[in-house]
Design a protein around this motif. Structure first.
Motif, short mmCIF file in Angstrom:
data_model
loop_
_atom_site.label_atom_id
_atom_site.label_comp_id
_atom_site.label_asym_id
_atom_site.label_seq_id
_atom_site.Cartn_x
_atom_site.Cartn_y
_atom_site.Cartn_z
N ASN A 194 -2.72 4.74 7.28
CA ASN A 194 -1.30 4.41 7.38
C ASN A 194 -0.77 4.46 5.95
O ASN A 194 -1.09 3.60 5.14
CB ASN A 194 -1.10 3.03 8.00
CG ASN A 194 0.34 2.73 8.32
OD1 ASN A 194 1.10 3.60 8.73
ND2 ASN A 194 0.73 1.47 8.14
N THR A 244 4.72 2.74 9.17
CA THR A 244 4.54 1.48 9.91
C THR A 244 3.70 1.69 11.16
O THR A 244 3.89 2.66 11.89
CB THR A 244 5.91 0.92 10.32
OG1 THR A 244 6.71 0.72 9.15
CG2 THR A 244 5.77 -0.41 11.05
N ILE A 245 2.79 0.75 11.38
CA ILE A 245 2.11 0.63 12.66
C ILE A 245 2.50 -0.73 13.21
O ILE A 245 2.30 -1.76 12.56
CB ILE A 245 0.58 0.72 12.53
CG1 ILE A 245 0.18 2.10 11.99
CG2 ILE A 245 -0.09 0.46 13.86
CD1 ILE A 245 -1.30 2.25 11.71
N VAL A 287 -6.75 0.75 11.90
CA VAL A 287 -6.52 1.76 10.85
C VAL A 287 -7.65 1.70 9.82
O VAL A 287 -8.11 0.61 9.46
CB VAL A 287 -5.13 1.55 10.20
CG1 VAL A 287 -5.00 0.18 9.56
CG2 VAL A 287 -4.80 2.63 9.21
N ASN A 312 -5.08 0.97 5.18
CA ASN A 312 -3.67 0.64 5.34
C ASN A 312 -3.01 0.50 3.98
O ASN A 312 -3.27 -0.42 3.24
CB ASN A 312 -3.47 -0.66 6.12
CG ASN A 312 -2.00 -0.94 6.29
OD1 ASN A 312 -1.27 -0.13 6.83
ND2 ASN A 312 -1.54 -2.08 5.79
N ASN A 313 -2.10 1.46 3.68
CA ASN A 313 -1.26 1.40 2.49
C ASN A 313 0.19 1.17 2.89
O ASN A 313 1.08 1.21 2.05
CB ASN A 313 -1.35 2.72 1.70
CG ASN A 313 -2.72 2.94 1.11
OD1 ASN A 313 -3.39 2.00 0.71
ND2 ASN A 313 -3.14 4.18 1.05
N LYS A 334 2.98 -0.55 6.24
CA LYS A 334 3.38 -1.80 6.87
C LYS A 334 2.69 -1.98 8.22
O LYS A 334 2.59 -1.05 9.01
CB LYS A 334 4.89 -1.79 7.06
CG LYS A 334 5.48 -3.12 7.44
CD LYS A 334 6.99 -3.06 7.37
CE LYS A 334 7.57 -4.44 7.64
NZ LYS A 334 9.04 -4.41 7.59
N LEU A 335 2.23 -3.22 8.47
CA LEU A 335 1.71 -3.60 9.78
C LEU A 335 2.66 -4.65 10.34
O LEU A 335 3.01 -5.61 9.65
CB LEU A 335 0.31 -4.19 9.68
CG LEU A 335 -0.79 -3.28 9.13
CD1 LEU A 335 -2.11 -4.03 9.08
CD2 LEU A 335 -0.93 -2.01 9.96
N ALA A 361 -8.64 -3.35 9.94
CA ALA A 361 -8.57 -2.28 8.93
C ALA A 361 -9.77 -2.34 8.00
O ALA A 361 -10.24 -3.43 7.65
CB ALA A 361 -7.28 -2.40 8.11
N ASN A 366 -6.95 -3.03 3.26
CA ASN A 366 -5.51 -3.26 3.26
C ASN A 366 -5.04 -3.40 1.83
O ASN A 366 -5.56 -4.21 1.07
CB ASN A 366 -5.14 -4.53 4.04
CG ASN A 366 -3.66 -4.81 3.94
OD1 ASN A 366 -2.85 -4.01 4.36
ND2 ASN A 366 -3.31 -5.95 3.37
N GLU A 376 -1.41 -3.42 1.29
CA GLU A 376 0.02 -3.69 1.42
C GLU A 376 0.29 -5.16 1.72
O GLU A 376 -0.42 -5.78 2.52
CB GLU A 376 0.60 -2.83 2.55
CG GLU A 376 2.08 -2.97 2.75
CD GLU A 376 2.93 -2.48 1.58
OE1 GLU A 376 4.08 -2.92 1.46
OE2 GLU A 376 2.44 -1.65 0.78
#
Length: 185
Positions: A48, A53-54, A75, A78-79, A81-82, A102, A105, A107
């Motif tokens: 991501n 966004t996810i 994911v 993740n770079n 938004k969740l 993930a 992460n 972010e």
């Protein structure tokens, strides 16, 4: 779905401001050739990216990525938004940086509710019930792990919620429930 890099049940990479919302993956993932570099495997997305966004996503399938790094139930890396995460119930296996939600992460997360109920196993490294490695601040969030988390080898740390954490966590609830066992070898 079988691949080597950037493998996801919905998207290999969610990028350029892309949004994946209200989605469930129920298709298993596999590494094509574990003798070659394999990375970025996720039940929903392999990666991501920034500004993407996810949201409200779930994974109910197994992620069979033994030999791969950055592997997650939702994911791999993740770079972005969740939002409003429902979570993962599939078993997640990888080499290193393996997480129920993930693998890594990077972010800042605010108001995220994420859970893992699938077994998480790193065959030669670190694992976490939610993130194997968290490098960002987390605020007003709830993370719950209710499954076995196992890490092996000397390449990483293993924890019920995070294998390693370098972010500031505040006003959040982090729960490793009674079924959530942590095994480091």
């Amino acid at each position: 779905i079988t691949g080597q890099q950037y493998v996801g049940g919905v998207a290999g990479v969610n990028k350029d401001g892309g949004r994946i919302e209200n989605t469930n993956n129920d298709v298993e993932l596999f590494v094509k050739d574990s003798t070659k570099t394999a990375q970025f495997f996720g039940g929903v997305a392999g990666m991501n990216d920034e500004k993407s966004t996810i949201g409200n996503a779930t994974n109910t399938a197994d992620v069979n990525a033994d030999g791969a790094i950055y592997v997650g139930g939702i994911v791999g890396l993740n770079n972005g938004k969740l939002e409003n995460m429902a979570g993962n119930t599939g078993n997640v296996t990888g080499k290193n940086y393996v997480g129920g939600v993930a693998g890594m992460n990077t972010e800042i997360l605010d108001g995220v509710n994420a859970s893992n109920k699938g077994k998480v196993c790193a065959t030669d490294g670190g694992a976490g019930g939610i993130f194997a490695d968290n490098e960002a601040d987390i605020i007003n969030s709830t993370f719950t792990n209710a499954a076995i988390v196992a890490g092996t080898g000397s390449n990483g740390a293993t924890g019920g919620i995070f294998g390693t954490n370098s972010g500031n966590i505040s006003y959040s609830s982090l729960k490793n429930e009674v079924n959530g066992q942590v095994i480091g070898m």
